[in-house]
Scaffold this motif. Structure first.
Motif, short mmCIF file in Angstrom:
data_model
loop_
_atom_site.label_atom_id
_atom_site.label_comp_id
_atom_site.label_asym_id
_atom_site.label_seq_id
_atom_site.Cartn_x
_atom_site.Cartn_y
_atom_site.Cartn_z
N ILE A 88 33.41 48.79 57.96
CA ILE A 88 32.36 48.88 59.22
C ILE A 88 31.41 50.06 58.96
O ILE A 88 31.54 50.92 58.55
N TYR A 89 30.22 49.39 59.25
CA TYR A 89 29.09 50.13 59.08
C TYR A 89 28.21 50.74 60.28
O TYR A 89 27.35 51.61 60.28
N SER A 90 28.54 49.78 61.47
CA SER A 90 27.55 50.12 62.49
C SER A 90 28.58 50.14 63.78
O SER A 90 29.75 49.54 63.72
N ASN A 91 28.10 50.60 64.85
CA ASN A 91 28.95 50.79 66.02
C ASN A 91 29.31 49.41 66.62
O ASN A 91 28.64 48.61 66.44
N GLY A 92 30.38 49.64 67.40
CA GLY A 92 31.29 48.36 67.73
C GLY A 92 32.12 47.86 67.23
O GLY A 92 32.92 48.65 66.61
N ASP A 93 32.66 46.52 67.40
CA ASP A 93 34.01 46.02 66.73
C ASP A 93 33.61 45.03 65.55
O ASP A 93 32.46 44.47 65.73
N LYS A 94 34.40 44.96 64.75
CA LYS A 94 34.48 44.29 63.55
C LYS A 94 35.90 43.35 63.36
O LYS A 94 36.66 44.07 63.45
N GLU A 95 35.83 42.02 63.65
CA GLU A 95 36.94 41.43 63.65
C GLU A 95 37.22 40.61 62.26
O GLU A 95 36.37 39.91 61.97
N ASP A 96 38.49 40.64 61.85
CA ASP A 96 38.70 39.64 60.62
C ASP A 96 40.28 39.39 60.73
O ASP A 96 41.11 40.32 60.37
N GLY A 97 40.49 38.31 61.23
CA GLY A 97 41.99 37.68 61.36
C GLY A 97 42.68 38.56 62.49
O GLY A 97 41.96 38.62 63.40
N ARG A 98 43.56 38.90 61.99
CA ARG A 98 44.47 39.80 63.00
C ARG A 98 43.90 41.30 63.13
O ARG A 98 44.49 42.24 63.98
N PHE A 99 42.97 41.65 62.17
CA PHE A 99 42.46 42.90 62.20
C PHE A 99 41.32 43.35 63.05
O PHE A 99 40.40 42.52 62.73
N THR A 100 41.07 44.46 63.70
CA THR A 100 39.61 44.75 64.72
C THR A 100 39.51 46.14 64.25
O THR A 100 40.17 47.05 64.26
N ALA A 101 38.47 46.38 63.35
CA ALA A 101 37.72 47.78 63.24
C ALA A 101 36.83 48.27 64.47
O ALA A 101 36.02 47.18 64.76
N GLN A 102 37.02 49.43 64.93
CA GLN A 102 35.84 49.94 66.00
C GLN A 102 35.34 51.20 65.44
O GLN A 102 36.16 52.03 65.12
N LEU A 103 34.21 51.31 65.72
CA LEU A 103 33.53 52.45 65.47
C LEU A 103 32.38 52.75 66.52
O LEU A 103 31.88 52.13 67.06
N ASN A 104 32.66 54.12 66.59
CA ASN A 104 31.78 54.99 67.69
C ASN A 104 31.30 56.24 66.85
O ASN A 104 31.97 57.13 66.72
N LYS A 105 30.06 55.88 66.43
CA LYS A 105 29.46 57.22 65.66
C LYS A 105 29.21 58.36 66.54
O LYS A 105 29.40 59.55 66.25
N ALA A 106 28.90 58.19 67.82
CA ALA A 106 28.62 59.11 68.97
C ALA A 106 29.87 60.19 69.07
O ALA A 106 29.81 61.20 69.01
N SER A 107 31.01 59.54 69.21
CA SER A 107 32.28 60.29 69.07
C SER A 107 32.92 60.42 67.80
O SER A 107 33.99 61.15 67.75
N GLN A 108 32.30 60.09 66.90
CA GLN A 108 32.84 60.07 65.41
C GLN A 108 34.37 59.78 65.23
O GLN A 108 35.18 60.56 64.91
#
Lengths: 109, 114
Positions: free
Chosen positions: A50-70
Motif C-alpha cells: 500500500i502506498y497511499s492513505n486509505g484502504d486497499k482490499e485484495d480478497g480477504r485481506f484489507t490494508a489500511q494506511l494512515n500516514k498522519a498517524s504513521q
C-alpha cells in the motif's frame, strides 16, 4: 524507539473471525508499506502493498494506511487455520526497507 | 510476480570452513539486494545492503570480514560466511529490489555449522 513496531502477539482468533494486525513506524517520509506472511521455517511472502492513505482490499485481506498517524494495519476477514503464521510489517523509504518484529497469528478451528 | 532464487536451501558445514550462498533475480534486474538472518521465532534481521557494482553497506554489529557480500551483476549477489562457527547457524534470506518495486525474497538457506 524502534523504526517499525508491531505487537508480537500471539494473536489468537477463532475461525471465521476478523484478525486485525497493527503496525506503527517512526520515519515520516516513508513511502511504501508492505505486509508479508511467513510460515515457520519458510521465507516471507508478500501479502499486500500500500502506498497511499486509505484502504486497499485484495480478497480477504484489507490494508489500511494512515500516514498522519504513521500507522498501517492488515485485516484478515473470514480467518482460516491456514492463515496461522507470522505477519511482518515492512516500511520502505527509497529502497531502505525495515521490518517489524512480526505478529504471530493463530486461527483456531 | 518476480522470482528470486536462493541456493543452497540447506547446507551443513564443519566449523572453520566457509560457505557461499547465492541469490539470483531470475526475471528482473536487482539494483539492490538485502541479506537477512533470522533466528528461530525471531524477525528478520538486516545484515547488509548491497548495490550492484559497489561495496555492501553493513548494519552495525555485522562483521564485514566474516560475512563477505559480492553483488557483481544486476542479477546475482553472494554471501560468504567465512570461518563458520556453530553460532553462525541460522536461516539466511536474501531479497532483491528493482527501483519502485516490492522486495522479492529468496527461498532462504538453512545453515548448520557442526
Amino acid at each position: 524507539q524502534k523504526e517499525v513496531e508491531q505487537n508480537s502477539g500471539p494473536l489468537s482468533v477463532p475461525e471465521g473471525a476478523i484478525a486485525s494486525l497493527n503496525c506503527t513506524y517512526s520515519d515520516r517520509v516513508s513511502q511504501s508499506f508492505f505486509w508479508y506472511r511467513q510460515y515457520s521455517g519458510k521465507s516471507p511472502e508478500l501479502i499486500m502493498s500500500i502506498y497511499s492513505n486509505g484502504d486497499k482490499e485484495d480478497g480477504r485481506f484489507t490494508a489500511q494506511l494512515n500516514k498522519a498517524s504513521q500507522y498501517v494495519s492488515l485485516l484478515i476477514r473470514d480467518s482460516q487455520p491456514s492463515d496461522s503464521a507470522t505477519y511482518l510489517c515492512a516500511v520502505d523509504n527509497n529502497n531502505d526497507m525495515r521490518f517489524g518484529a512480526g505478529t504471530r497469528l493463530t486461527v483456531k478451528p | 510476480g518476480a522470482v528470486v532464487s536462493q541456493h543452497p536451501s540447506r547446507v551443513i558445514c564443519k566449523s572453520g570452513t566457509s560457505v557461499k550462498i547465492e541469490c539470483r533475480s531470475l526475471d528482473f534486474q536487482a539494483t539492490t539486494m538485502f541479506w537477512y538472518r533470522q533466528f528461530p521465532k525471531k524477525s528478520l534481521m538486516l545484515m547488509a545492503t548491497s548495490n550492484e557494482g559497489s561495496k555492501a553497506t553493513y548494519e552495525q554489529g555485522v562483521e564485514k570480514d566474516k560475512f563477505l557480500i559480492n553483488h557483481a551483476s544486476l542479477t546475482l549477489s553472494t554471501l560468504t560466511v567465512t570461518s563458520a562457527h556453530p553460532e553462525d547457524s541460522s536461516f539466511y534470506i536474501c531479497s532483491a529490489f528493482s527501483k519502485n518495486t516490492e522486495a522479492f525474497f529468496g527461498q532462504g538457506t538453512r545453515l548448520t555449522v557442526v
